[in-house]
Design a protein around this motif. Structure first.
Motif, mmCIF file in Angstrom:
data_model
loop_
_atom_site.group_PDB
_atom_site.id
_atom_site.type_symbol
_atom_site.label_atom_id
_atom_site.label_comp_id
_atom_site.label_asym_id
_atom_site.label_seq_id
_atom_site.Cartn_x
_atom_site.Cartn_y
_atom_site.Cartn_z
ATOM 1 N N ASP A 187 0.836 -1.197 0.000
ATOM 2 C CA ASP A 187 0.000 0.000 0.000
ATOM 3 C C ASP A 187 0.872 1.250 0.000
ATOM 4 O O ASP A 187 2.076 1.186 0.294
ATOM 5 N N GLY A 188 0.269 2.391 -0.309
ATOM 6 C CA GLY A 188 1.029 3.630 -0.426
ATOM 7 C C GLY A 188 1.679 4.068 0.865
ATOM 8 O O GLY A 188 2.799 4.602 0.866
ATOM 9 N N THR A 189 1.007 3.856 1.992
ATOM 10 C CA THR A 189 1.572 4.236 3.282
ATOM 11 C C THR A 189 2.849 3.470 3.582
ATOM 12 O O THR A 189 3.872 4.057 3.975
ATOM 13 N N ASP A 212 1.602 6.105 -7.456
ATOM 14 C CA ASP A 212 1.268 4.779 -6.940
ATOM 15 C C ASP A 212 2.281 4.409 -5.861
ATOM 16 O O ASP A 212 3.182 5.200 -5.545
ATOM 17 N N ALA A 213 2.139 3.226 -5.293
ATOM 18 C CA ALA A 213 2.986 2.857 -4.151
ATOM 19 C C ALA A 213 4.460 2.725 -4.536
ATOM 20 O O ALA A 213 5.340 3.136 -3.782
ATOM 21 N N ALA A 269 5.842 6.048 -4.847
ATOM 22 C CA ALA A 269 5.916 6.662 -3.519
ATOM 23 C C ALA A 269 7.201 6.263 -2.805
ATOM 24 O O ALA A 269 7.818 7.080 -2.107
ATOM 25 N N SER A 307 0.659 13.131 -0.949
ATOM 26 C CA SER A 307 -0.108 11.908 -1.166
ATOM 27 C C SER A 307 -1.586 12.226 -0.970
ATOM 28 O O SER A 307 -1.975 13.392 -0.903
ATOM 29 N N LEU A 324 -4.191 6.997 -2.502
ATOM 30 C CA LEU A 324 -2.851 6.428 -2.658
ATOM 31 C C LEU A 324 -2.385 5.780 -1.358
ATOM 32 O O LEU A 324 -1.833 4.678 -1.363
ATOM 33 N N TYR A 365 -1.388 -2.082 -4.101
ATOM 34 C CA TYR A 365 -0.946 -2.251 -5.485
ATOM 35 C C TYR A 365 -0.103 -3.524 -5.609
ATOM 36 O O TYR A 365 0.502 -3.966 -4.636
ATOM 37 N N SER A 391 -2.595 10.332 -7.427
ATOM 38 C CA SER A 391 -3.258 9.019 -7.420
ATOM 39 C C SER A 391 -4.231 8.794 -8.557
ATOM 40 O O SER A 391 -4.707 7.669 -8.737
#
Length: 548
Positions: A182-184, A317-318, A321, A343, A347, A352, A456
């Protein structure tokens, strides 16, 4: 082949865990997966749903037309019934009337294995795998990796047994290992790779998950995370830590970033390096805390009073990122500037799938001069970059006032002019390196017409390009410094041009107009939900026909 699966229910019913288990199971079978989360501001109750989109080819977004649905409550069935495709398979234990319905007696299974009620979700996952004639062993492997209660394995087996085969999907022959992220987490890993020493934050959705992720990695990577009393304290403490030599970062969303803006201007004057993670949500004010928008672009570009350099990077995207977070740290600590990673909720909280994430090509260096005598904190250099030291190695004087080379307060006109010019000269040096070293924008496709966007929205636009064959897509990643020449060239060689963004004010369009002089048509969405590829296709076709 593309399959869209809905899992709907209430907050607290385990929707997120079930979605991850399902997505990872499909990835193990060789598919690509994208997971979208939609949830309200509830701890329990309300209506939440996730969409798990599956394809044998790379997939970058979700759709809202479903091939399968797991309904954990009757409300989910009622809300989404009109989004079911004609042959959609429903899996549930509800007393509802539906044509293709796999009804499983979950209560009977729970009592049979003496399990907790939450294993109900594993029963449904087992039933879904049977409905698609997929190997149960793969699902069980994913459940075991995610859930501690082994009763879930029994529950999934019985769900599989109580279900029936309704649809056969072809499993890809090639099952290479993939990255599901994931984006985080991607931003967090980028920060850790950059040598993060300390992360400051006050909880604010959708930035809070980064605080949780980094806190879970503190012992492993010998770093600290600190939750302070408010965002003003967060920003100033981070500057203090960086002044003392730490690689520091802060995270927040729109309202919290508003409170930090005075400290951002302080950064501009003191030239203490700082990285900020700004995760946008629906606004203004409190807005819709758990939903997404791209309304803080201008805020990031113009935060803080006065003119001073800042980097603003908006990954799409991740994977992007991860790399762009490293670039943000690299630039902040090489040029002593503010770097903002822009972000948003979509996102940050979407998952992803990538074939791989390669080793980054740059390494962040926190260069601190040792044992300095009569140190000039703000020495006037040709490139505008002043060498850096820290207390203990030198007398390093900083404050919010204009200053001379040693950091002493001044109101002398000649010195003030020289310092203003030094700070902006530094940005010109930074800009040249970014233009020569980093990907500031990227073009996808070969059509004669052009879609432009940032952040995103990238995923849905990429998925729409397979239908919009006359279009190519310019994804702008660096907002400051802005890739003016790239954008101008792509616009000039295109027949029709349109900007797509997730806000009401057309903020990217305004930035493009300011930098290139071009005023372009826009397709905007601002209801707190991200674009889907179907929406982009529909709106672009309407725009082409003049019916927008």
């Amino acid at each position: 082949m593309r399959i869209n699966i809905l899992i709907g229910g209430q907050a607290g019913q385990g929707i997120e865990a079930s979605s991850e288990i399902l997505a990872k199971s499909f990835i193990k079978l060789g598919f690509y997966s994208f997971v979208y989360r939609d949830y309200g501001s509830f701890i329990t109750g309300g209506h939440n749903f996730n969409v798990i989109s599956i394809s044998e080819k790379p997939i970058h977004s979700h759709e809202l037309a479903f091939d399968l649905a797991i309904a954990l409550d009757e409300n989910s069935f009622k809300i989404h019934r009109n989004e079911f495709k004609p042959d959609c398979i429903l899996i549930s234990d509800l007393s509802v009337s539906y044509k293709k319905y796999v009804k499983v007696n979950t209560q009977e299974i729970i009592e049979k294995i003496n399990a907790k009620p939450l294993v109900r979700n594993s029963i449904f996952l087992g039933a879904l795998f049977k409905a698609l004639d997929l190997p149960l062993e793969t699902l069980l492997e994913s459940i075991k990796e995610r859930l501690k209660d082994e009763k879930n394995l029994e529950a999934a087996k019985l769900g599989y047994e109580y279900s029936r085969k309704l649809k056969k999907i072809e499993i890809p022959e090639r099952r290479n290992k993939k990255v599901f992220i994931d984006g985080t987490t991607a931003v967090g890993l980028g920060a850790i790779y950059s040598g993060l020493d300390i992360y400051f934050a006050y909880p604010m959705t959708p930035a809070t998950p980064l605080l949780h992720f980094l806190s879970s990695k503190r012992e492993e990577y010998k770093m600290k995370t600190l939750q302070l009393e408010n965002e003003i304290a967060v920003a100033n403490a981070a500057l203090g830590a960086s002044y003392a030599g730490a690689i520091s970062m802060v995270g927040t969303s729109g309202g919290g970033f508003d409170l930090m803006c005075e400290a951002m201007s302080l950064q501009g004057m003191t030239e203490i390096p700082l990285v900020v993670y700004l995760a946008q949500r629906a606004s203004p004010s409190t807005g819709m805390p758990t939903y997404t928008m791209q309304g803080d672009l201008k805020l990031a570009l113009n935060c803080g009073h006065g003119d001073f350099p800042r980097v603003v990077i908006a990954p799409g995207d991740a994977k992007e990122a991860f790399y762009k977070t490293i670039e943000a740290f690299y630039l902040a600590y090489k040029y002593n500037v503010l770097s903002i990673i822009l972000s948003d909720k979509h996102l940050a909280e979407s998952f992803y799938t990538f074939d791989s994430i390669e080793e980054p090509k740059i390494k962040v260096e926190n260069i601190i001069l040792k044992d300095q005598k009569k140190f000039k904190t703000y020495s006037l250099t040709k490139d505008g970059i002043s060498p850096r030291s820290v207390p203990g190695e030198a007398i390093v004087k900083v404050n919010s006032y204009e200053h001379d080379e040693y950091g002493f307060t001044t109101e002398d006109a000649k010195t003030a002019k020289a310092m203003q010019e030094k700070r902006m000269r530094k940005f010109e040096t930074l800009k040249k390196e970014v233009e020569g070293k980093f990907e500031m924008a990227k073009v996808y496709g070969n059509g004669k017409n052009l879609i432009i966007s940032f952040g995103s929205t990238k995923g849905a636009i990429l998925d729409a390009l397979s239908t919009l064959k006359d279009f190519r897509f310019l994804h702008i990643i660096y907002i400051s410094p802005f890739p003016k020449e790239i954008v101008k060239e792509e616009i000039e060689k295109s027949k029709r041009k349109v900007i797509i963004e997730n806000n009401v004010g057309g903020q990217l369009g305004s930035v493009i107009r300011e930098n290139t002089g071009f005023e372009l048509d826009e397709i905007l969405k601002y209801d707190g939900r991200p674009f889907t590829s179907e929406e982009i296709i529909l709106n672009v076709k309407r725009w082409l026909s003049g019916k927008q």
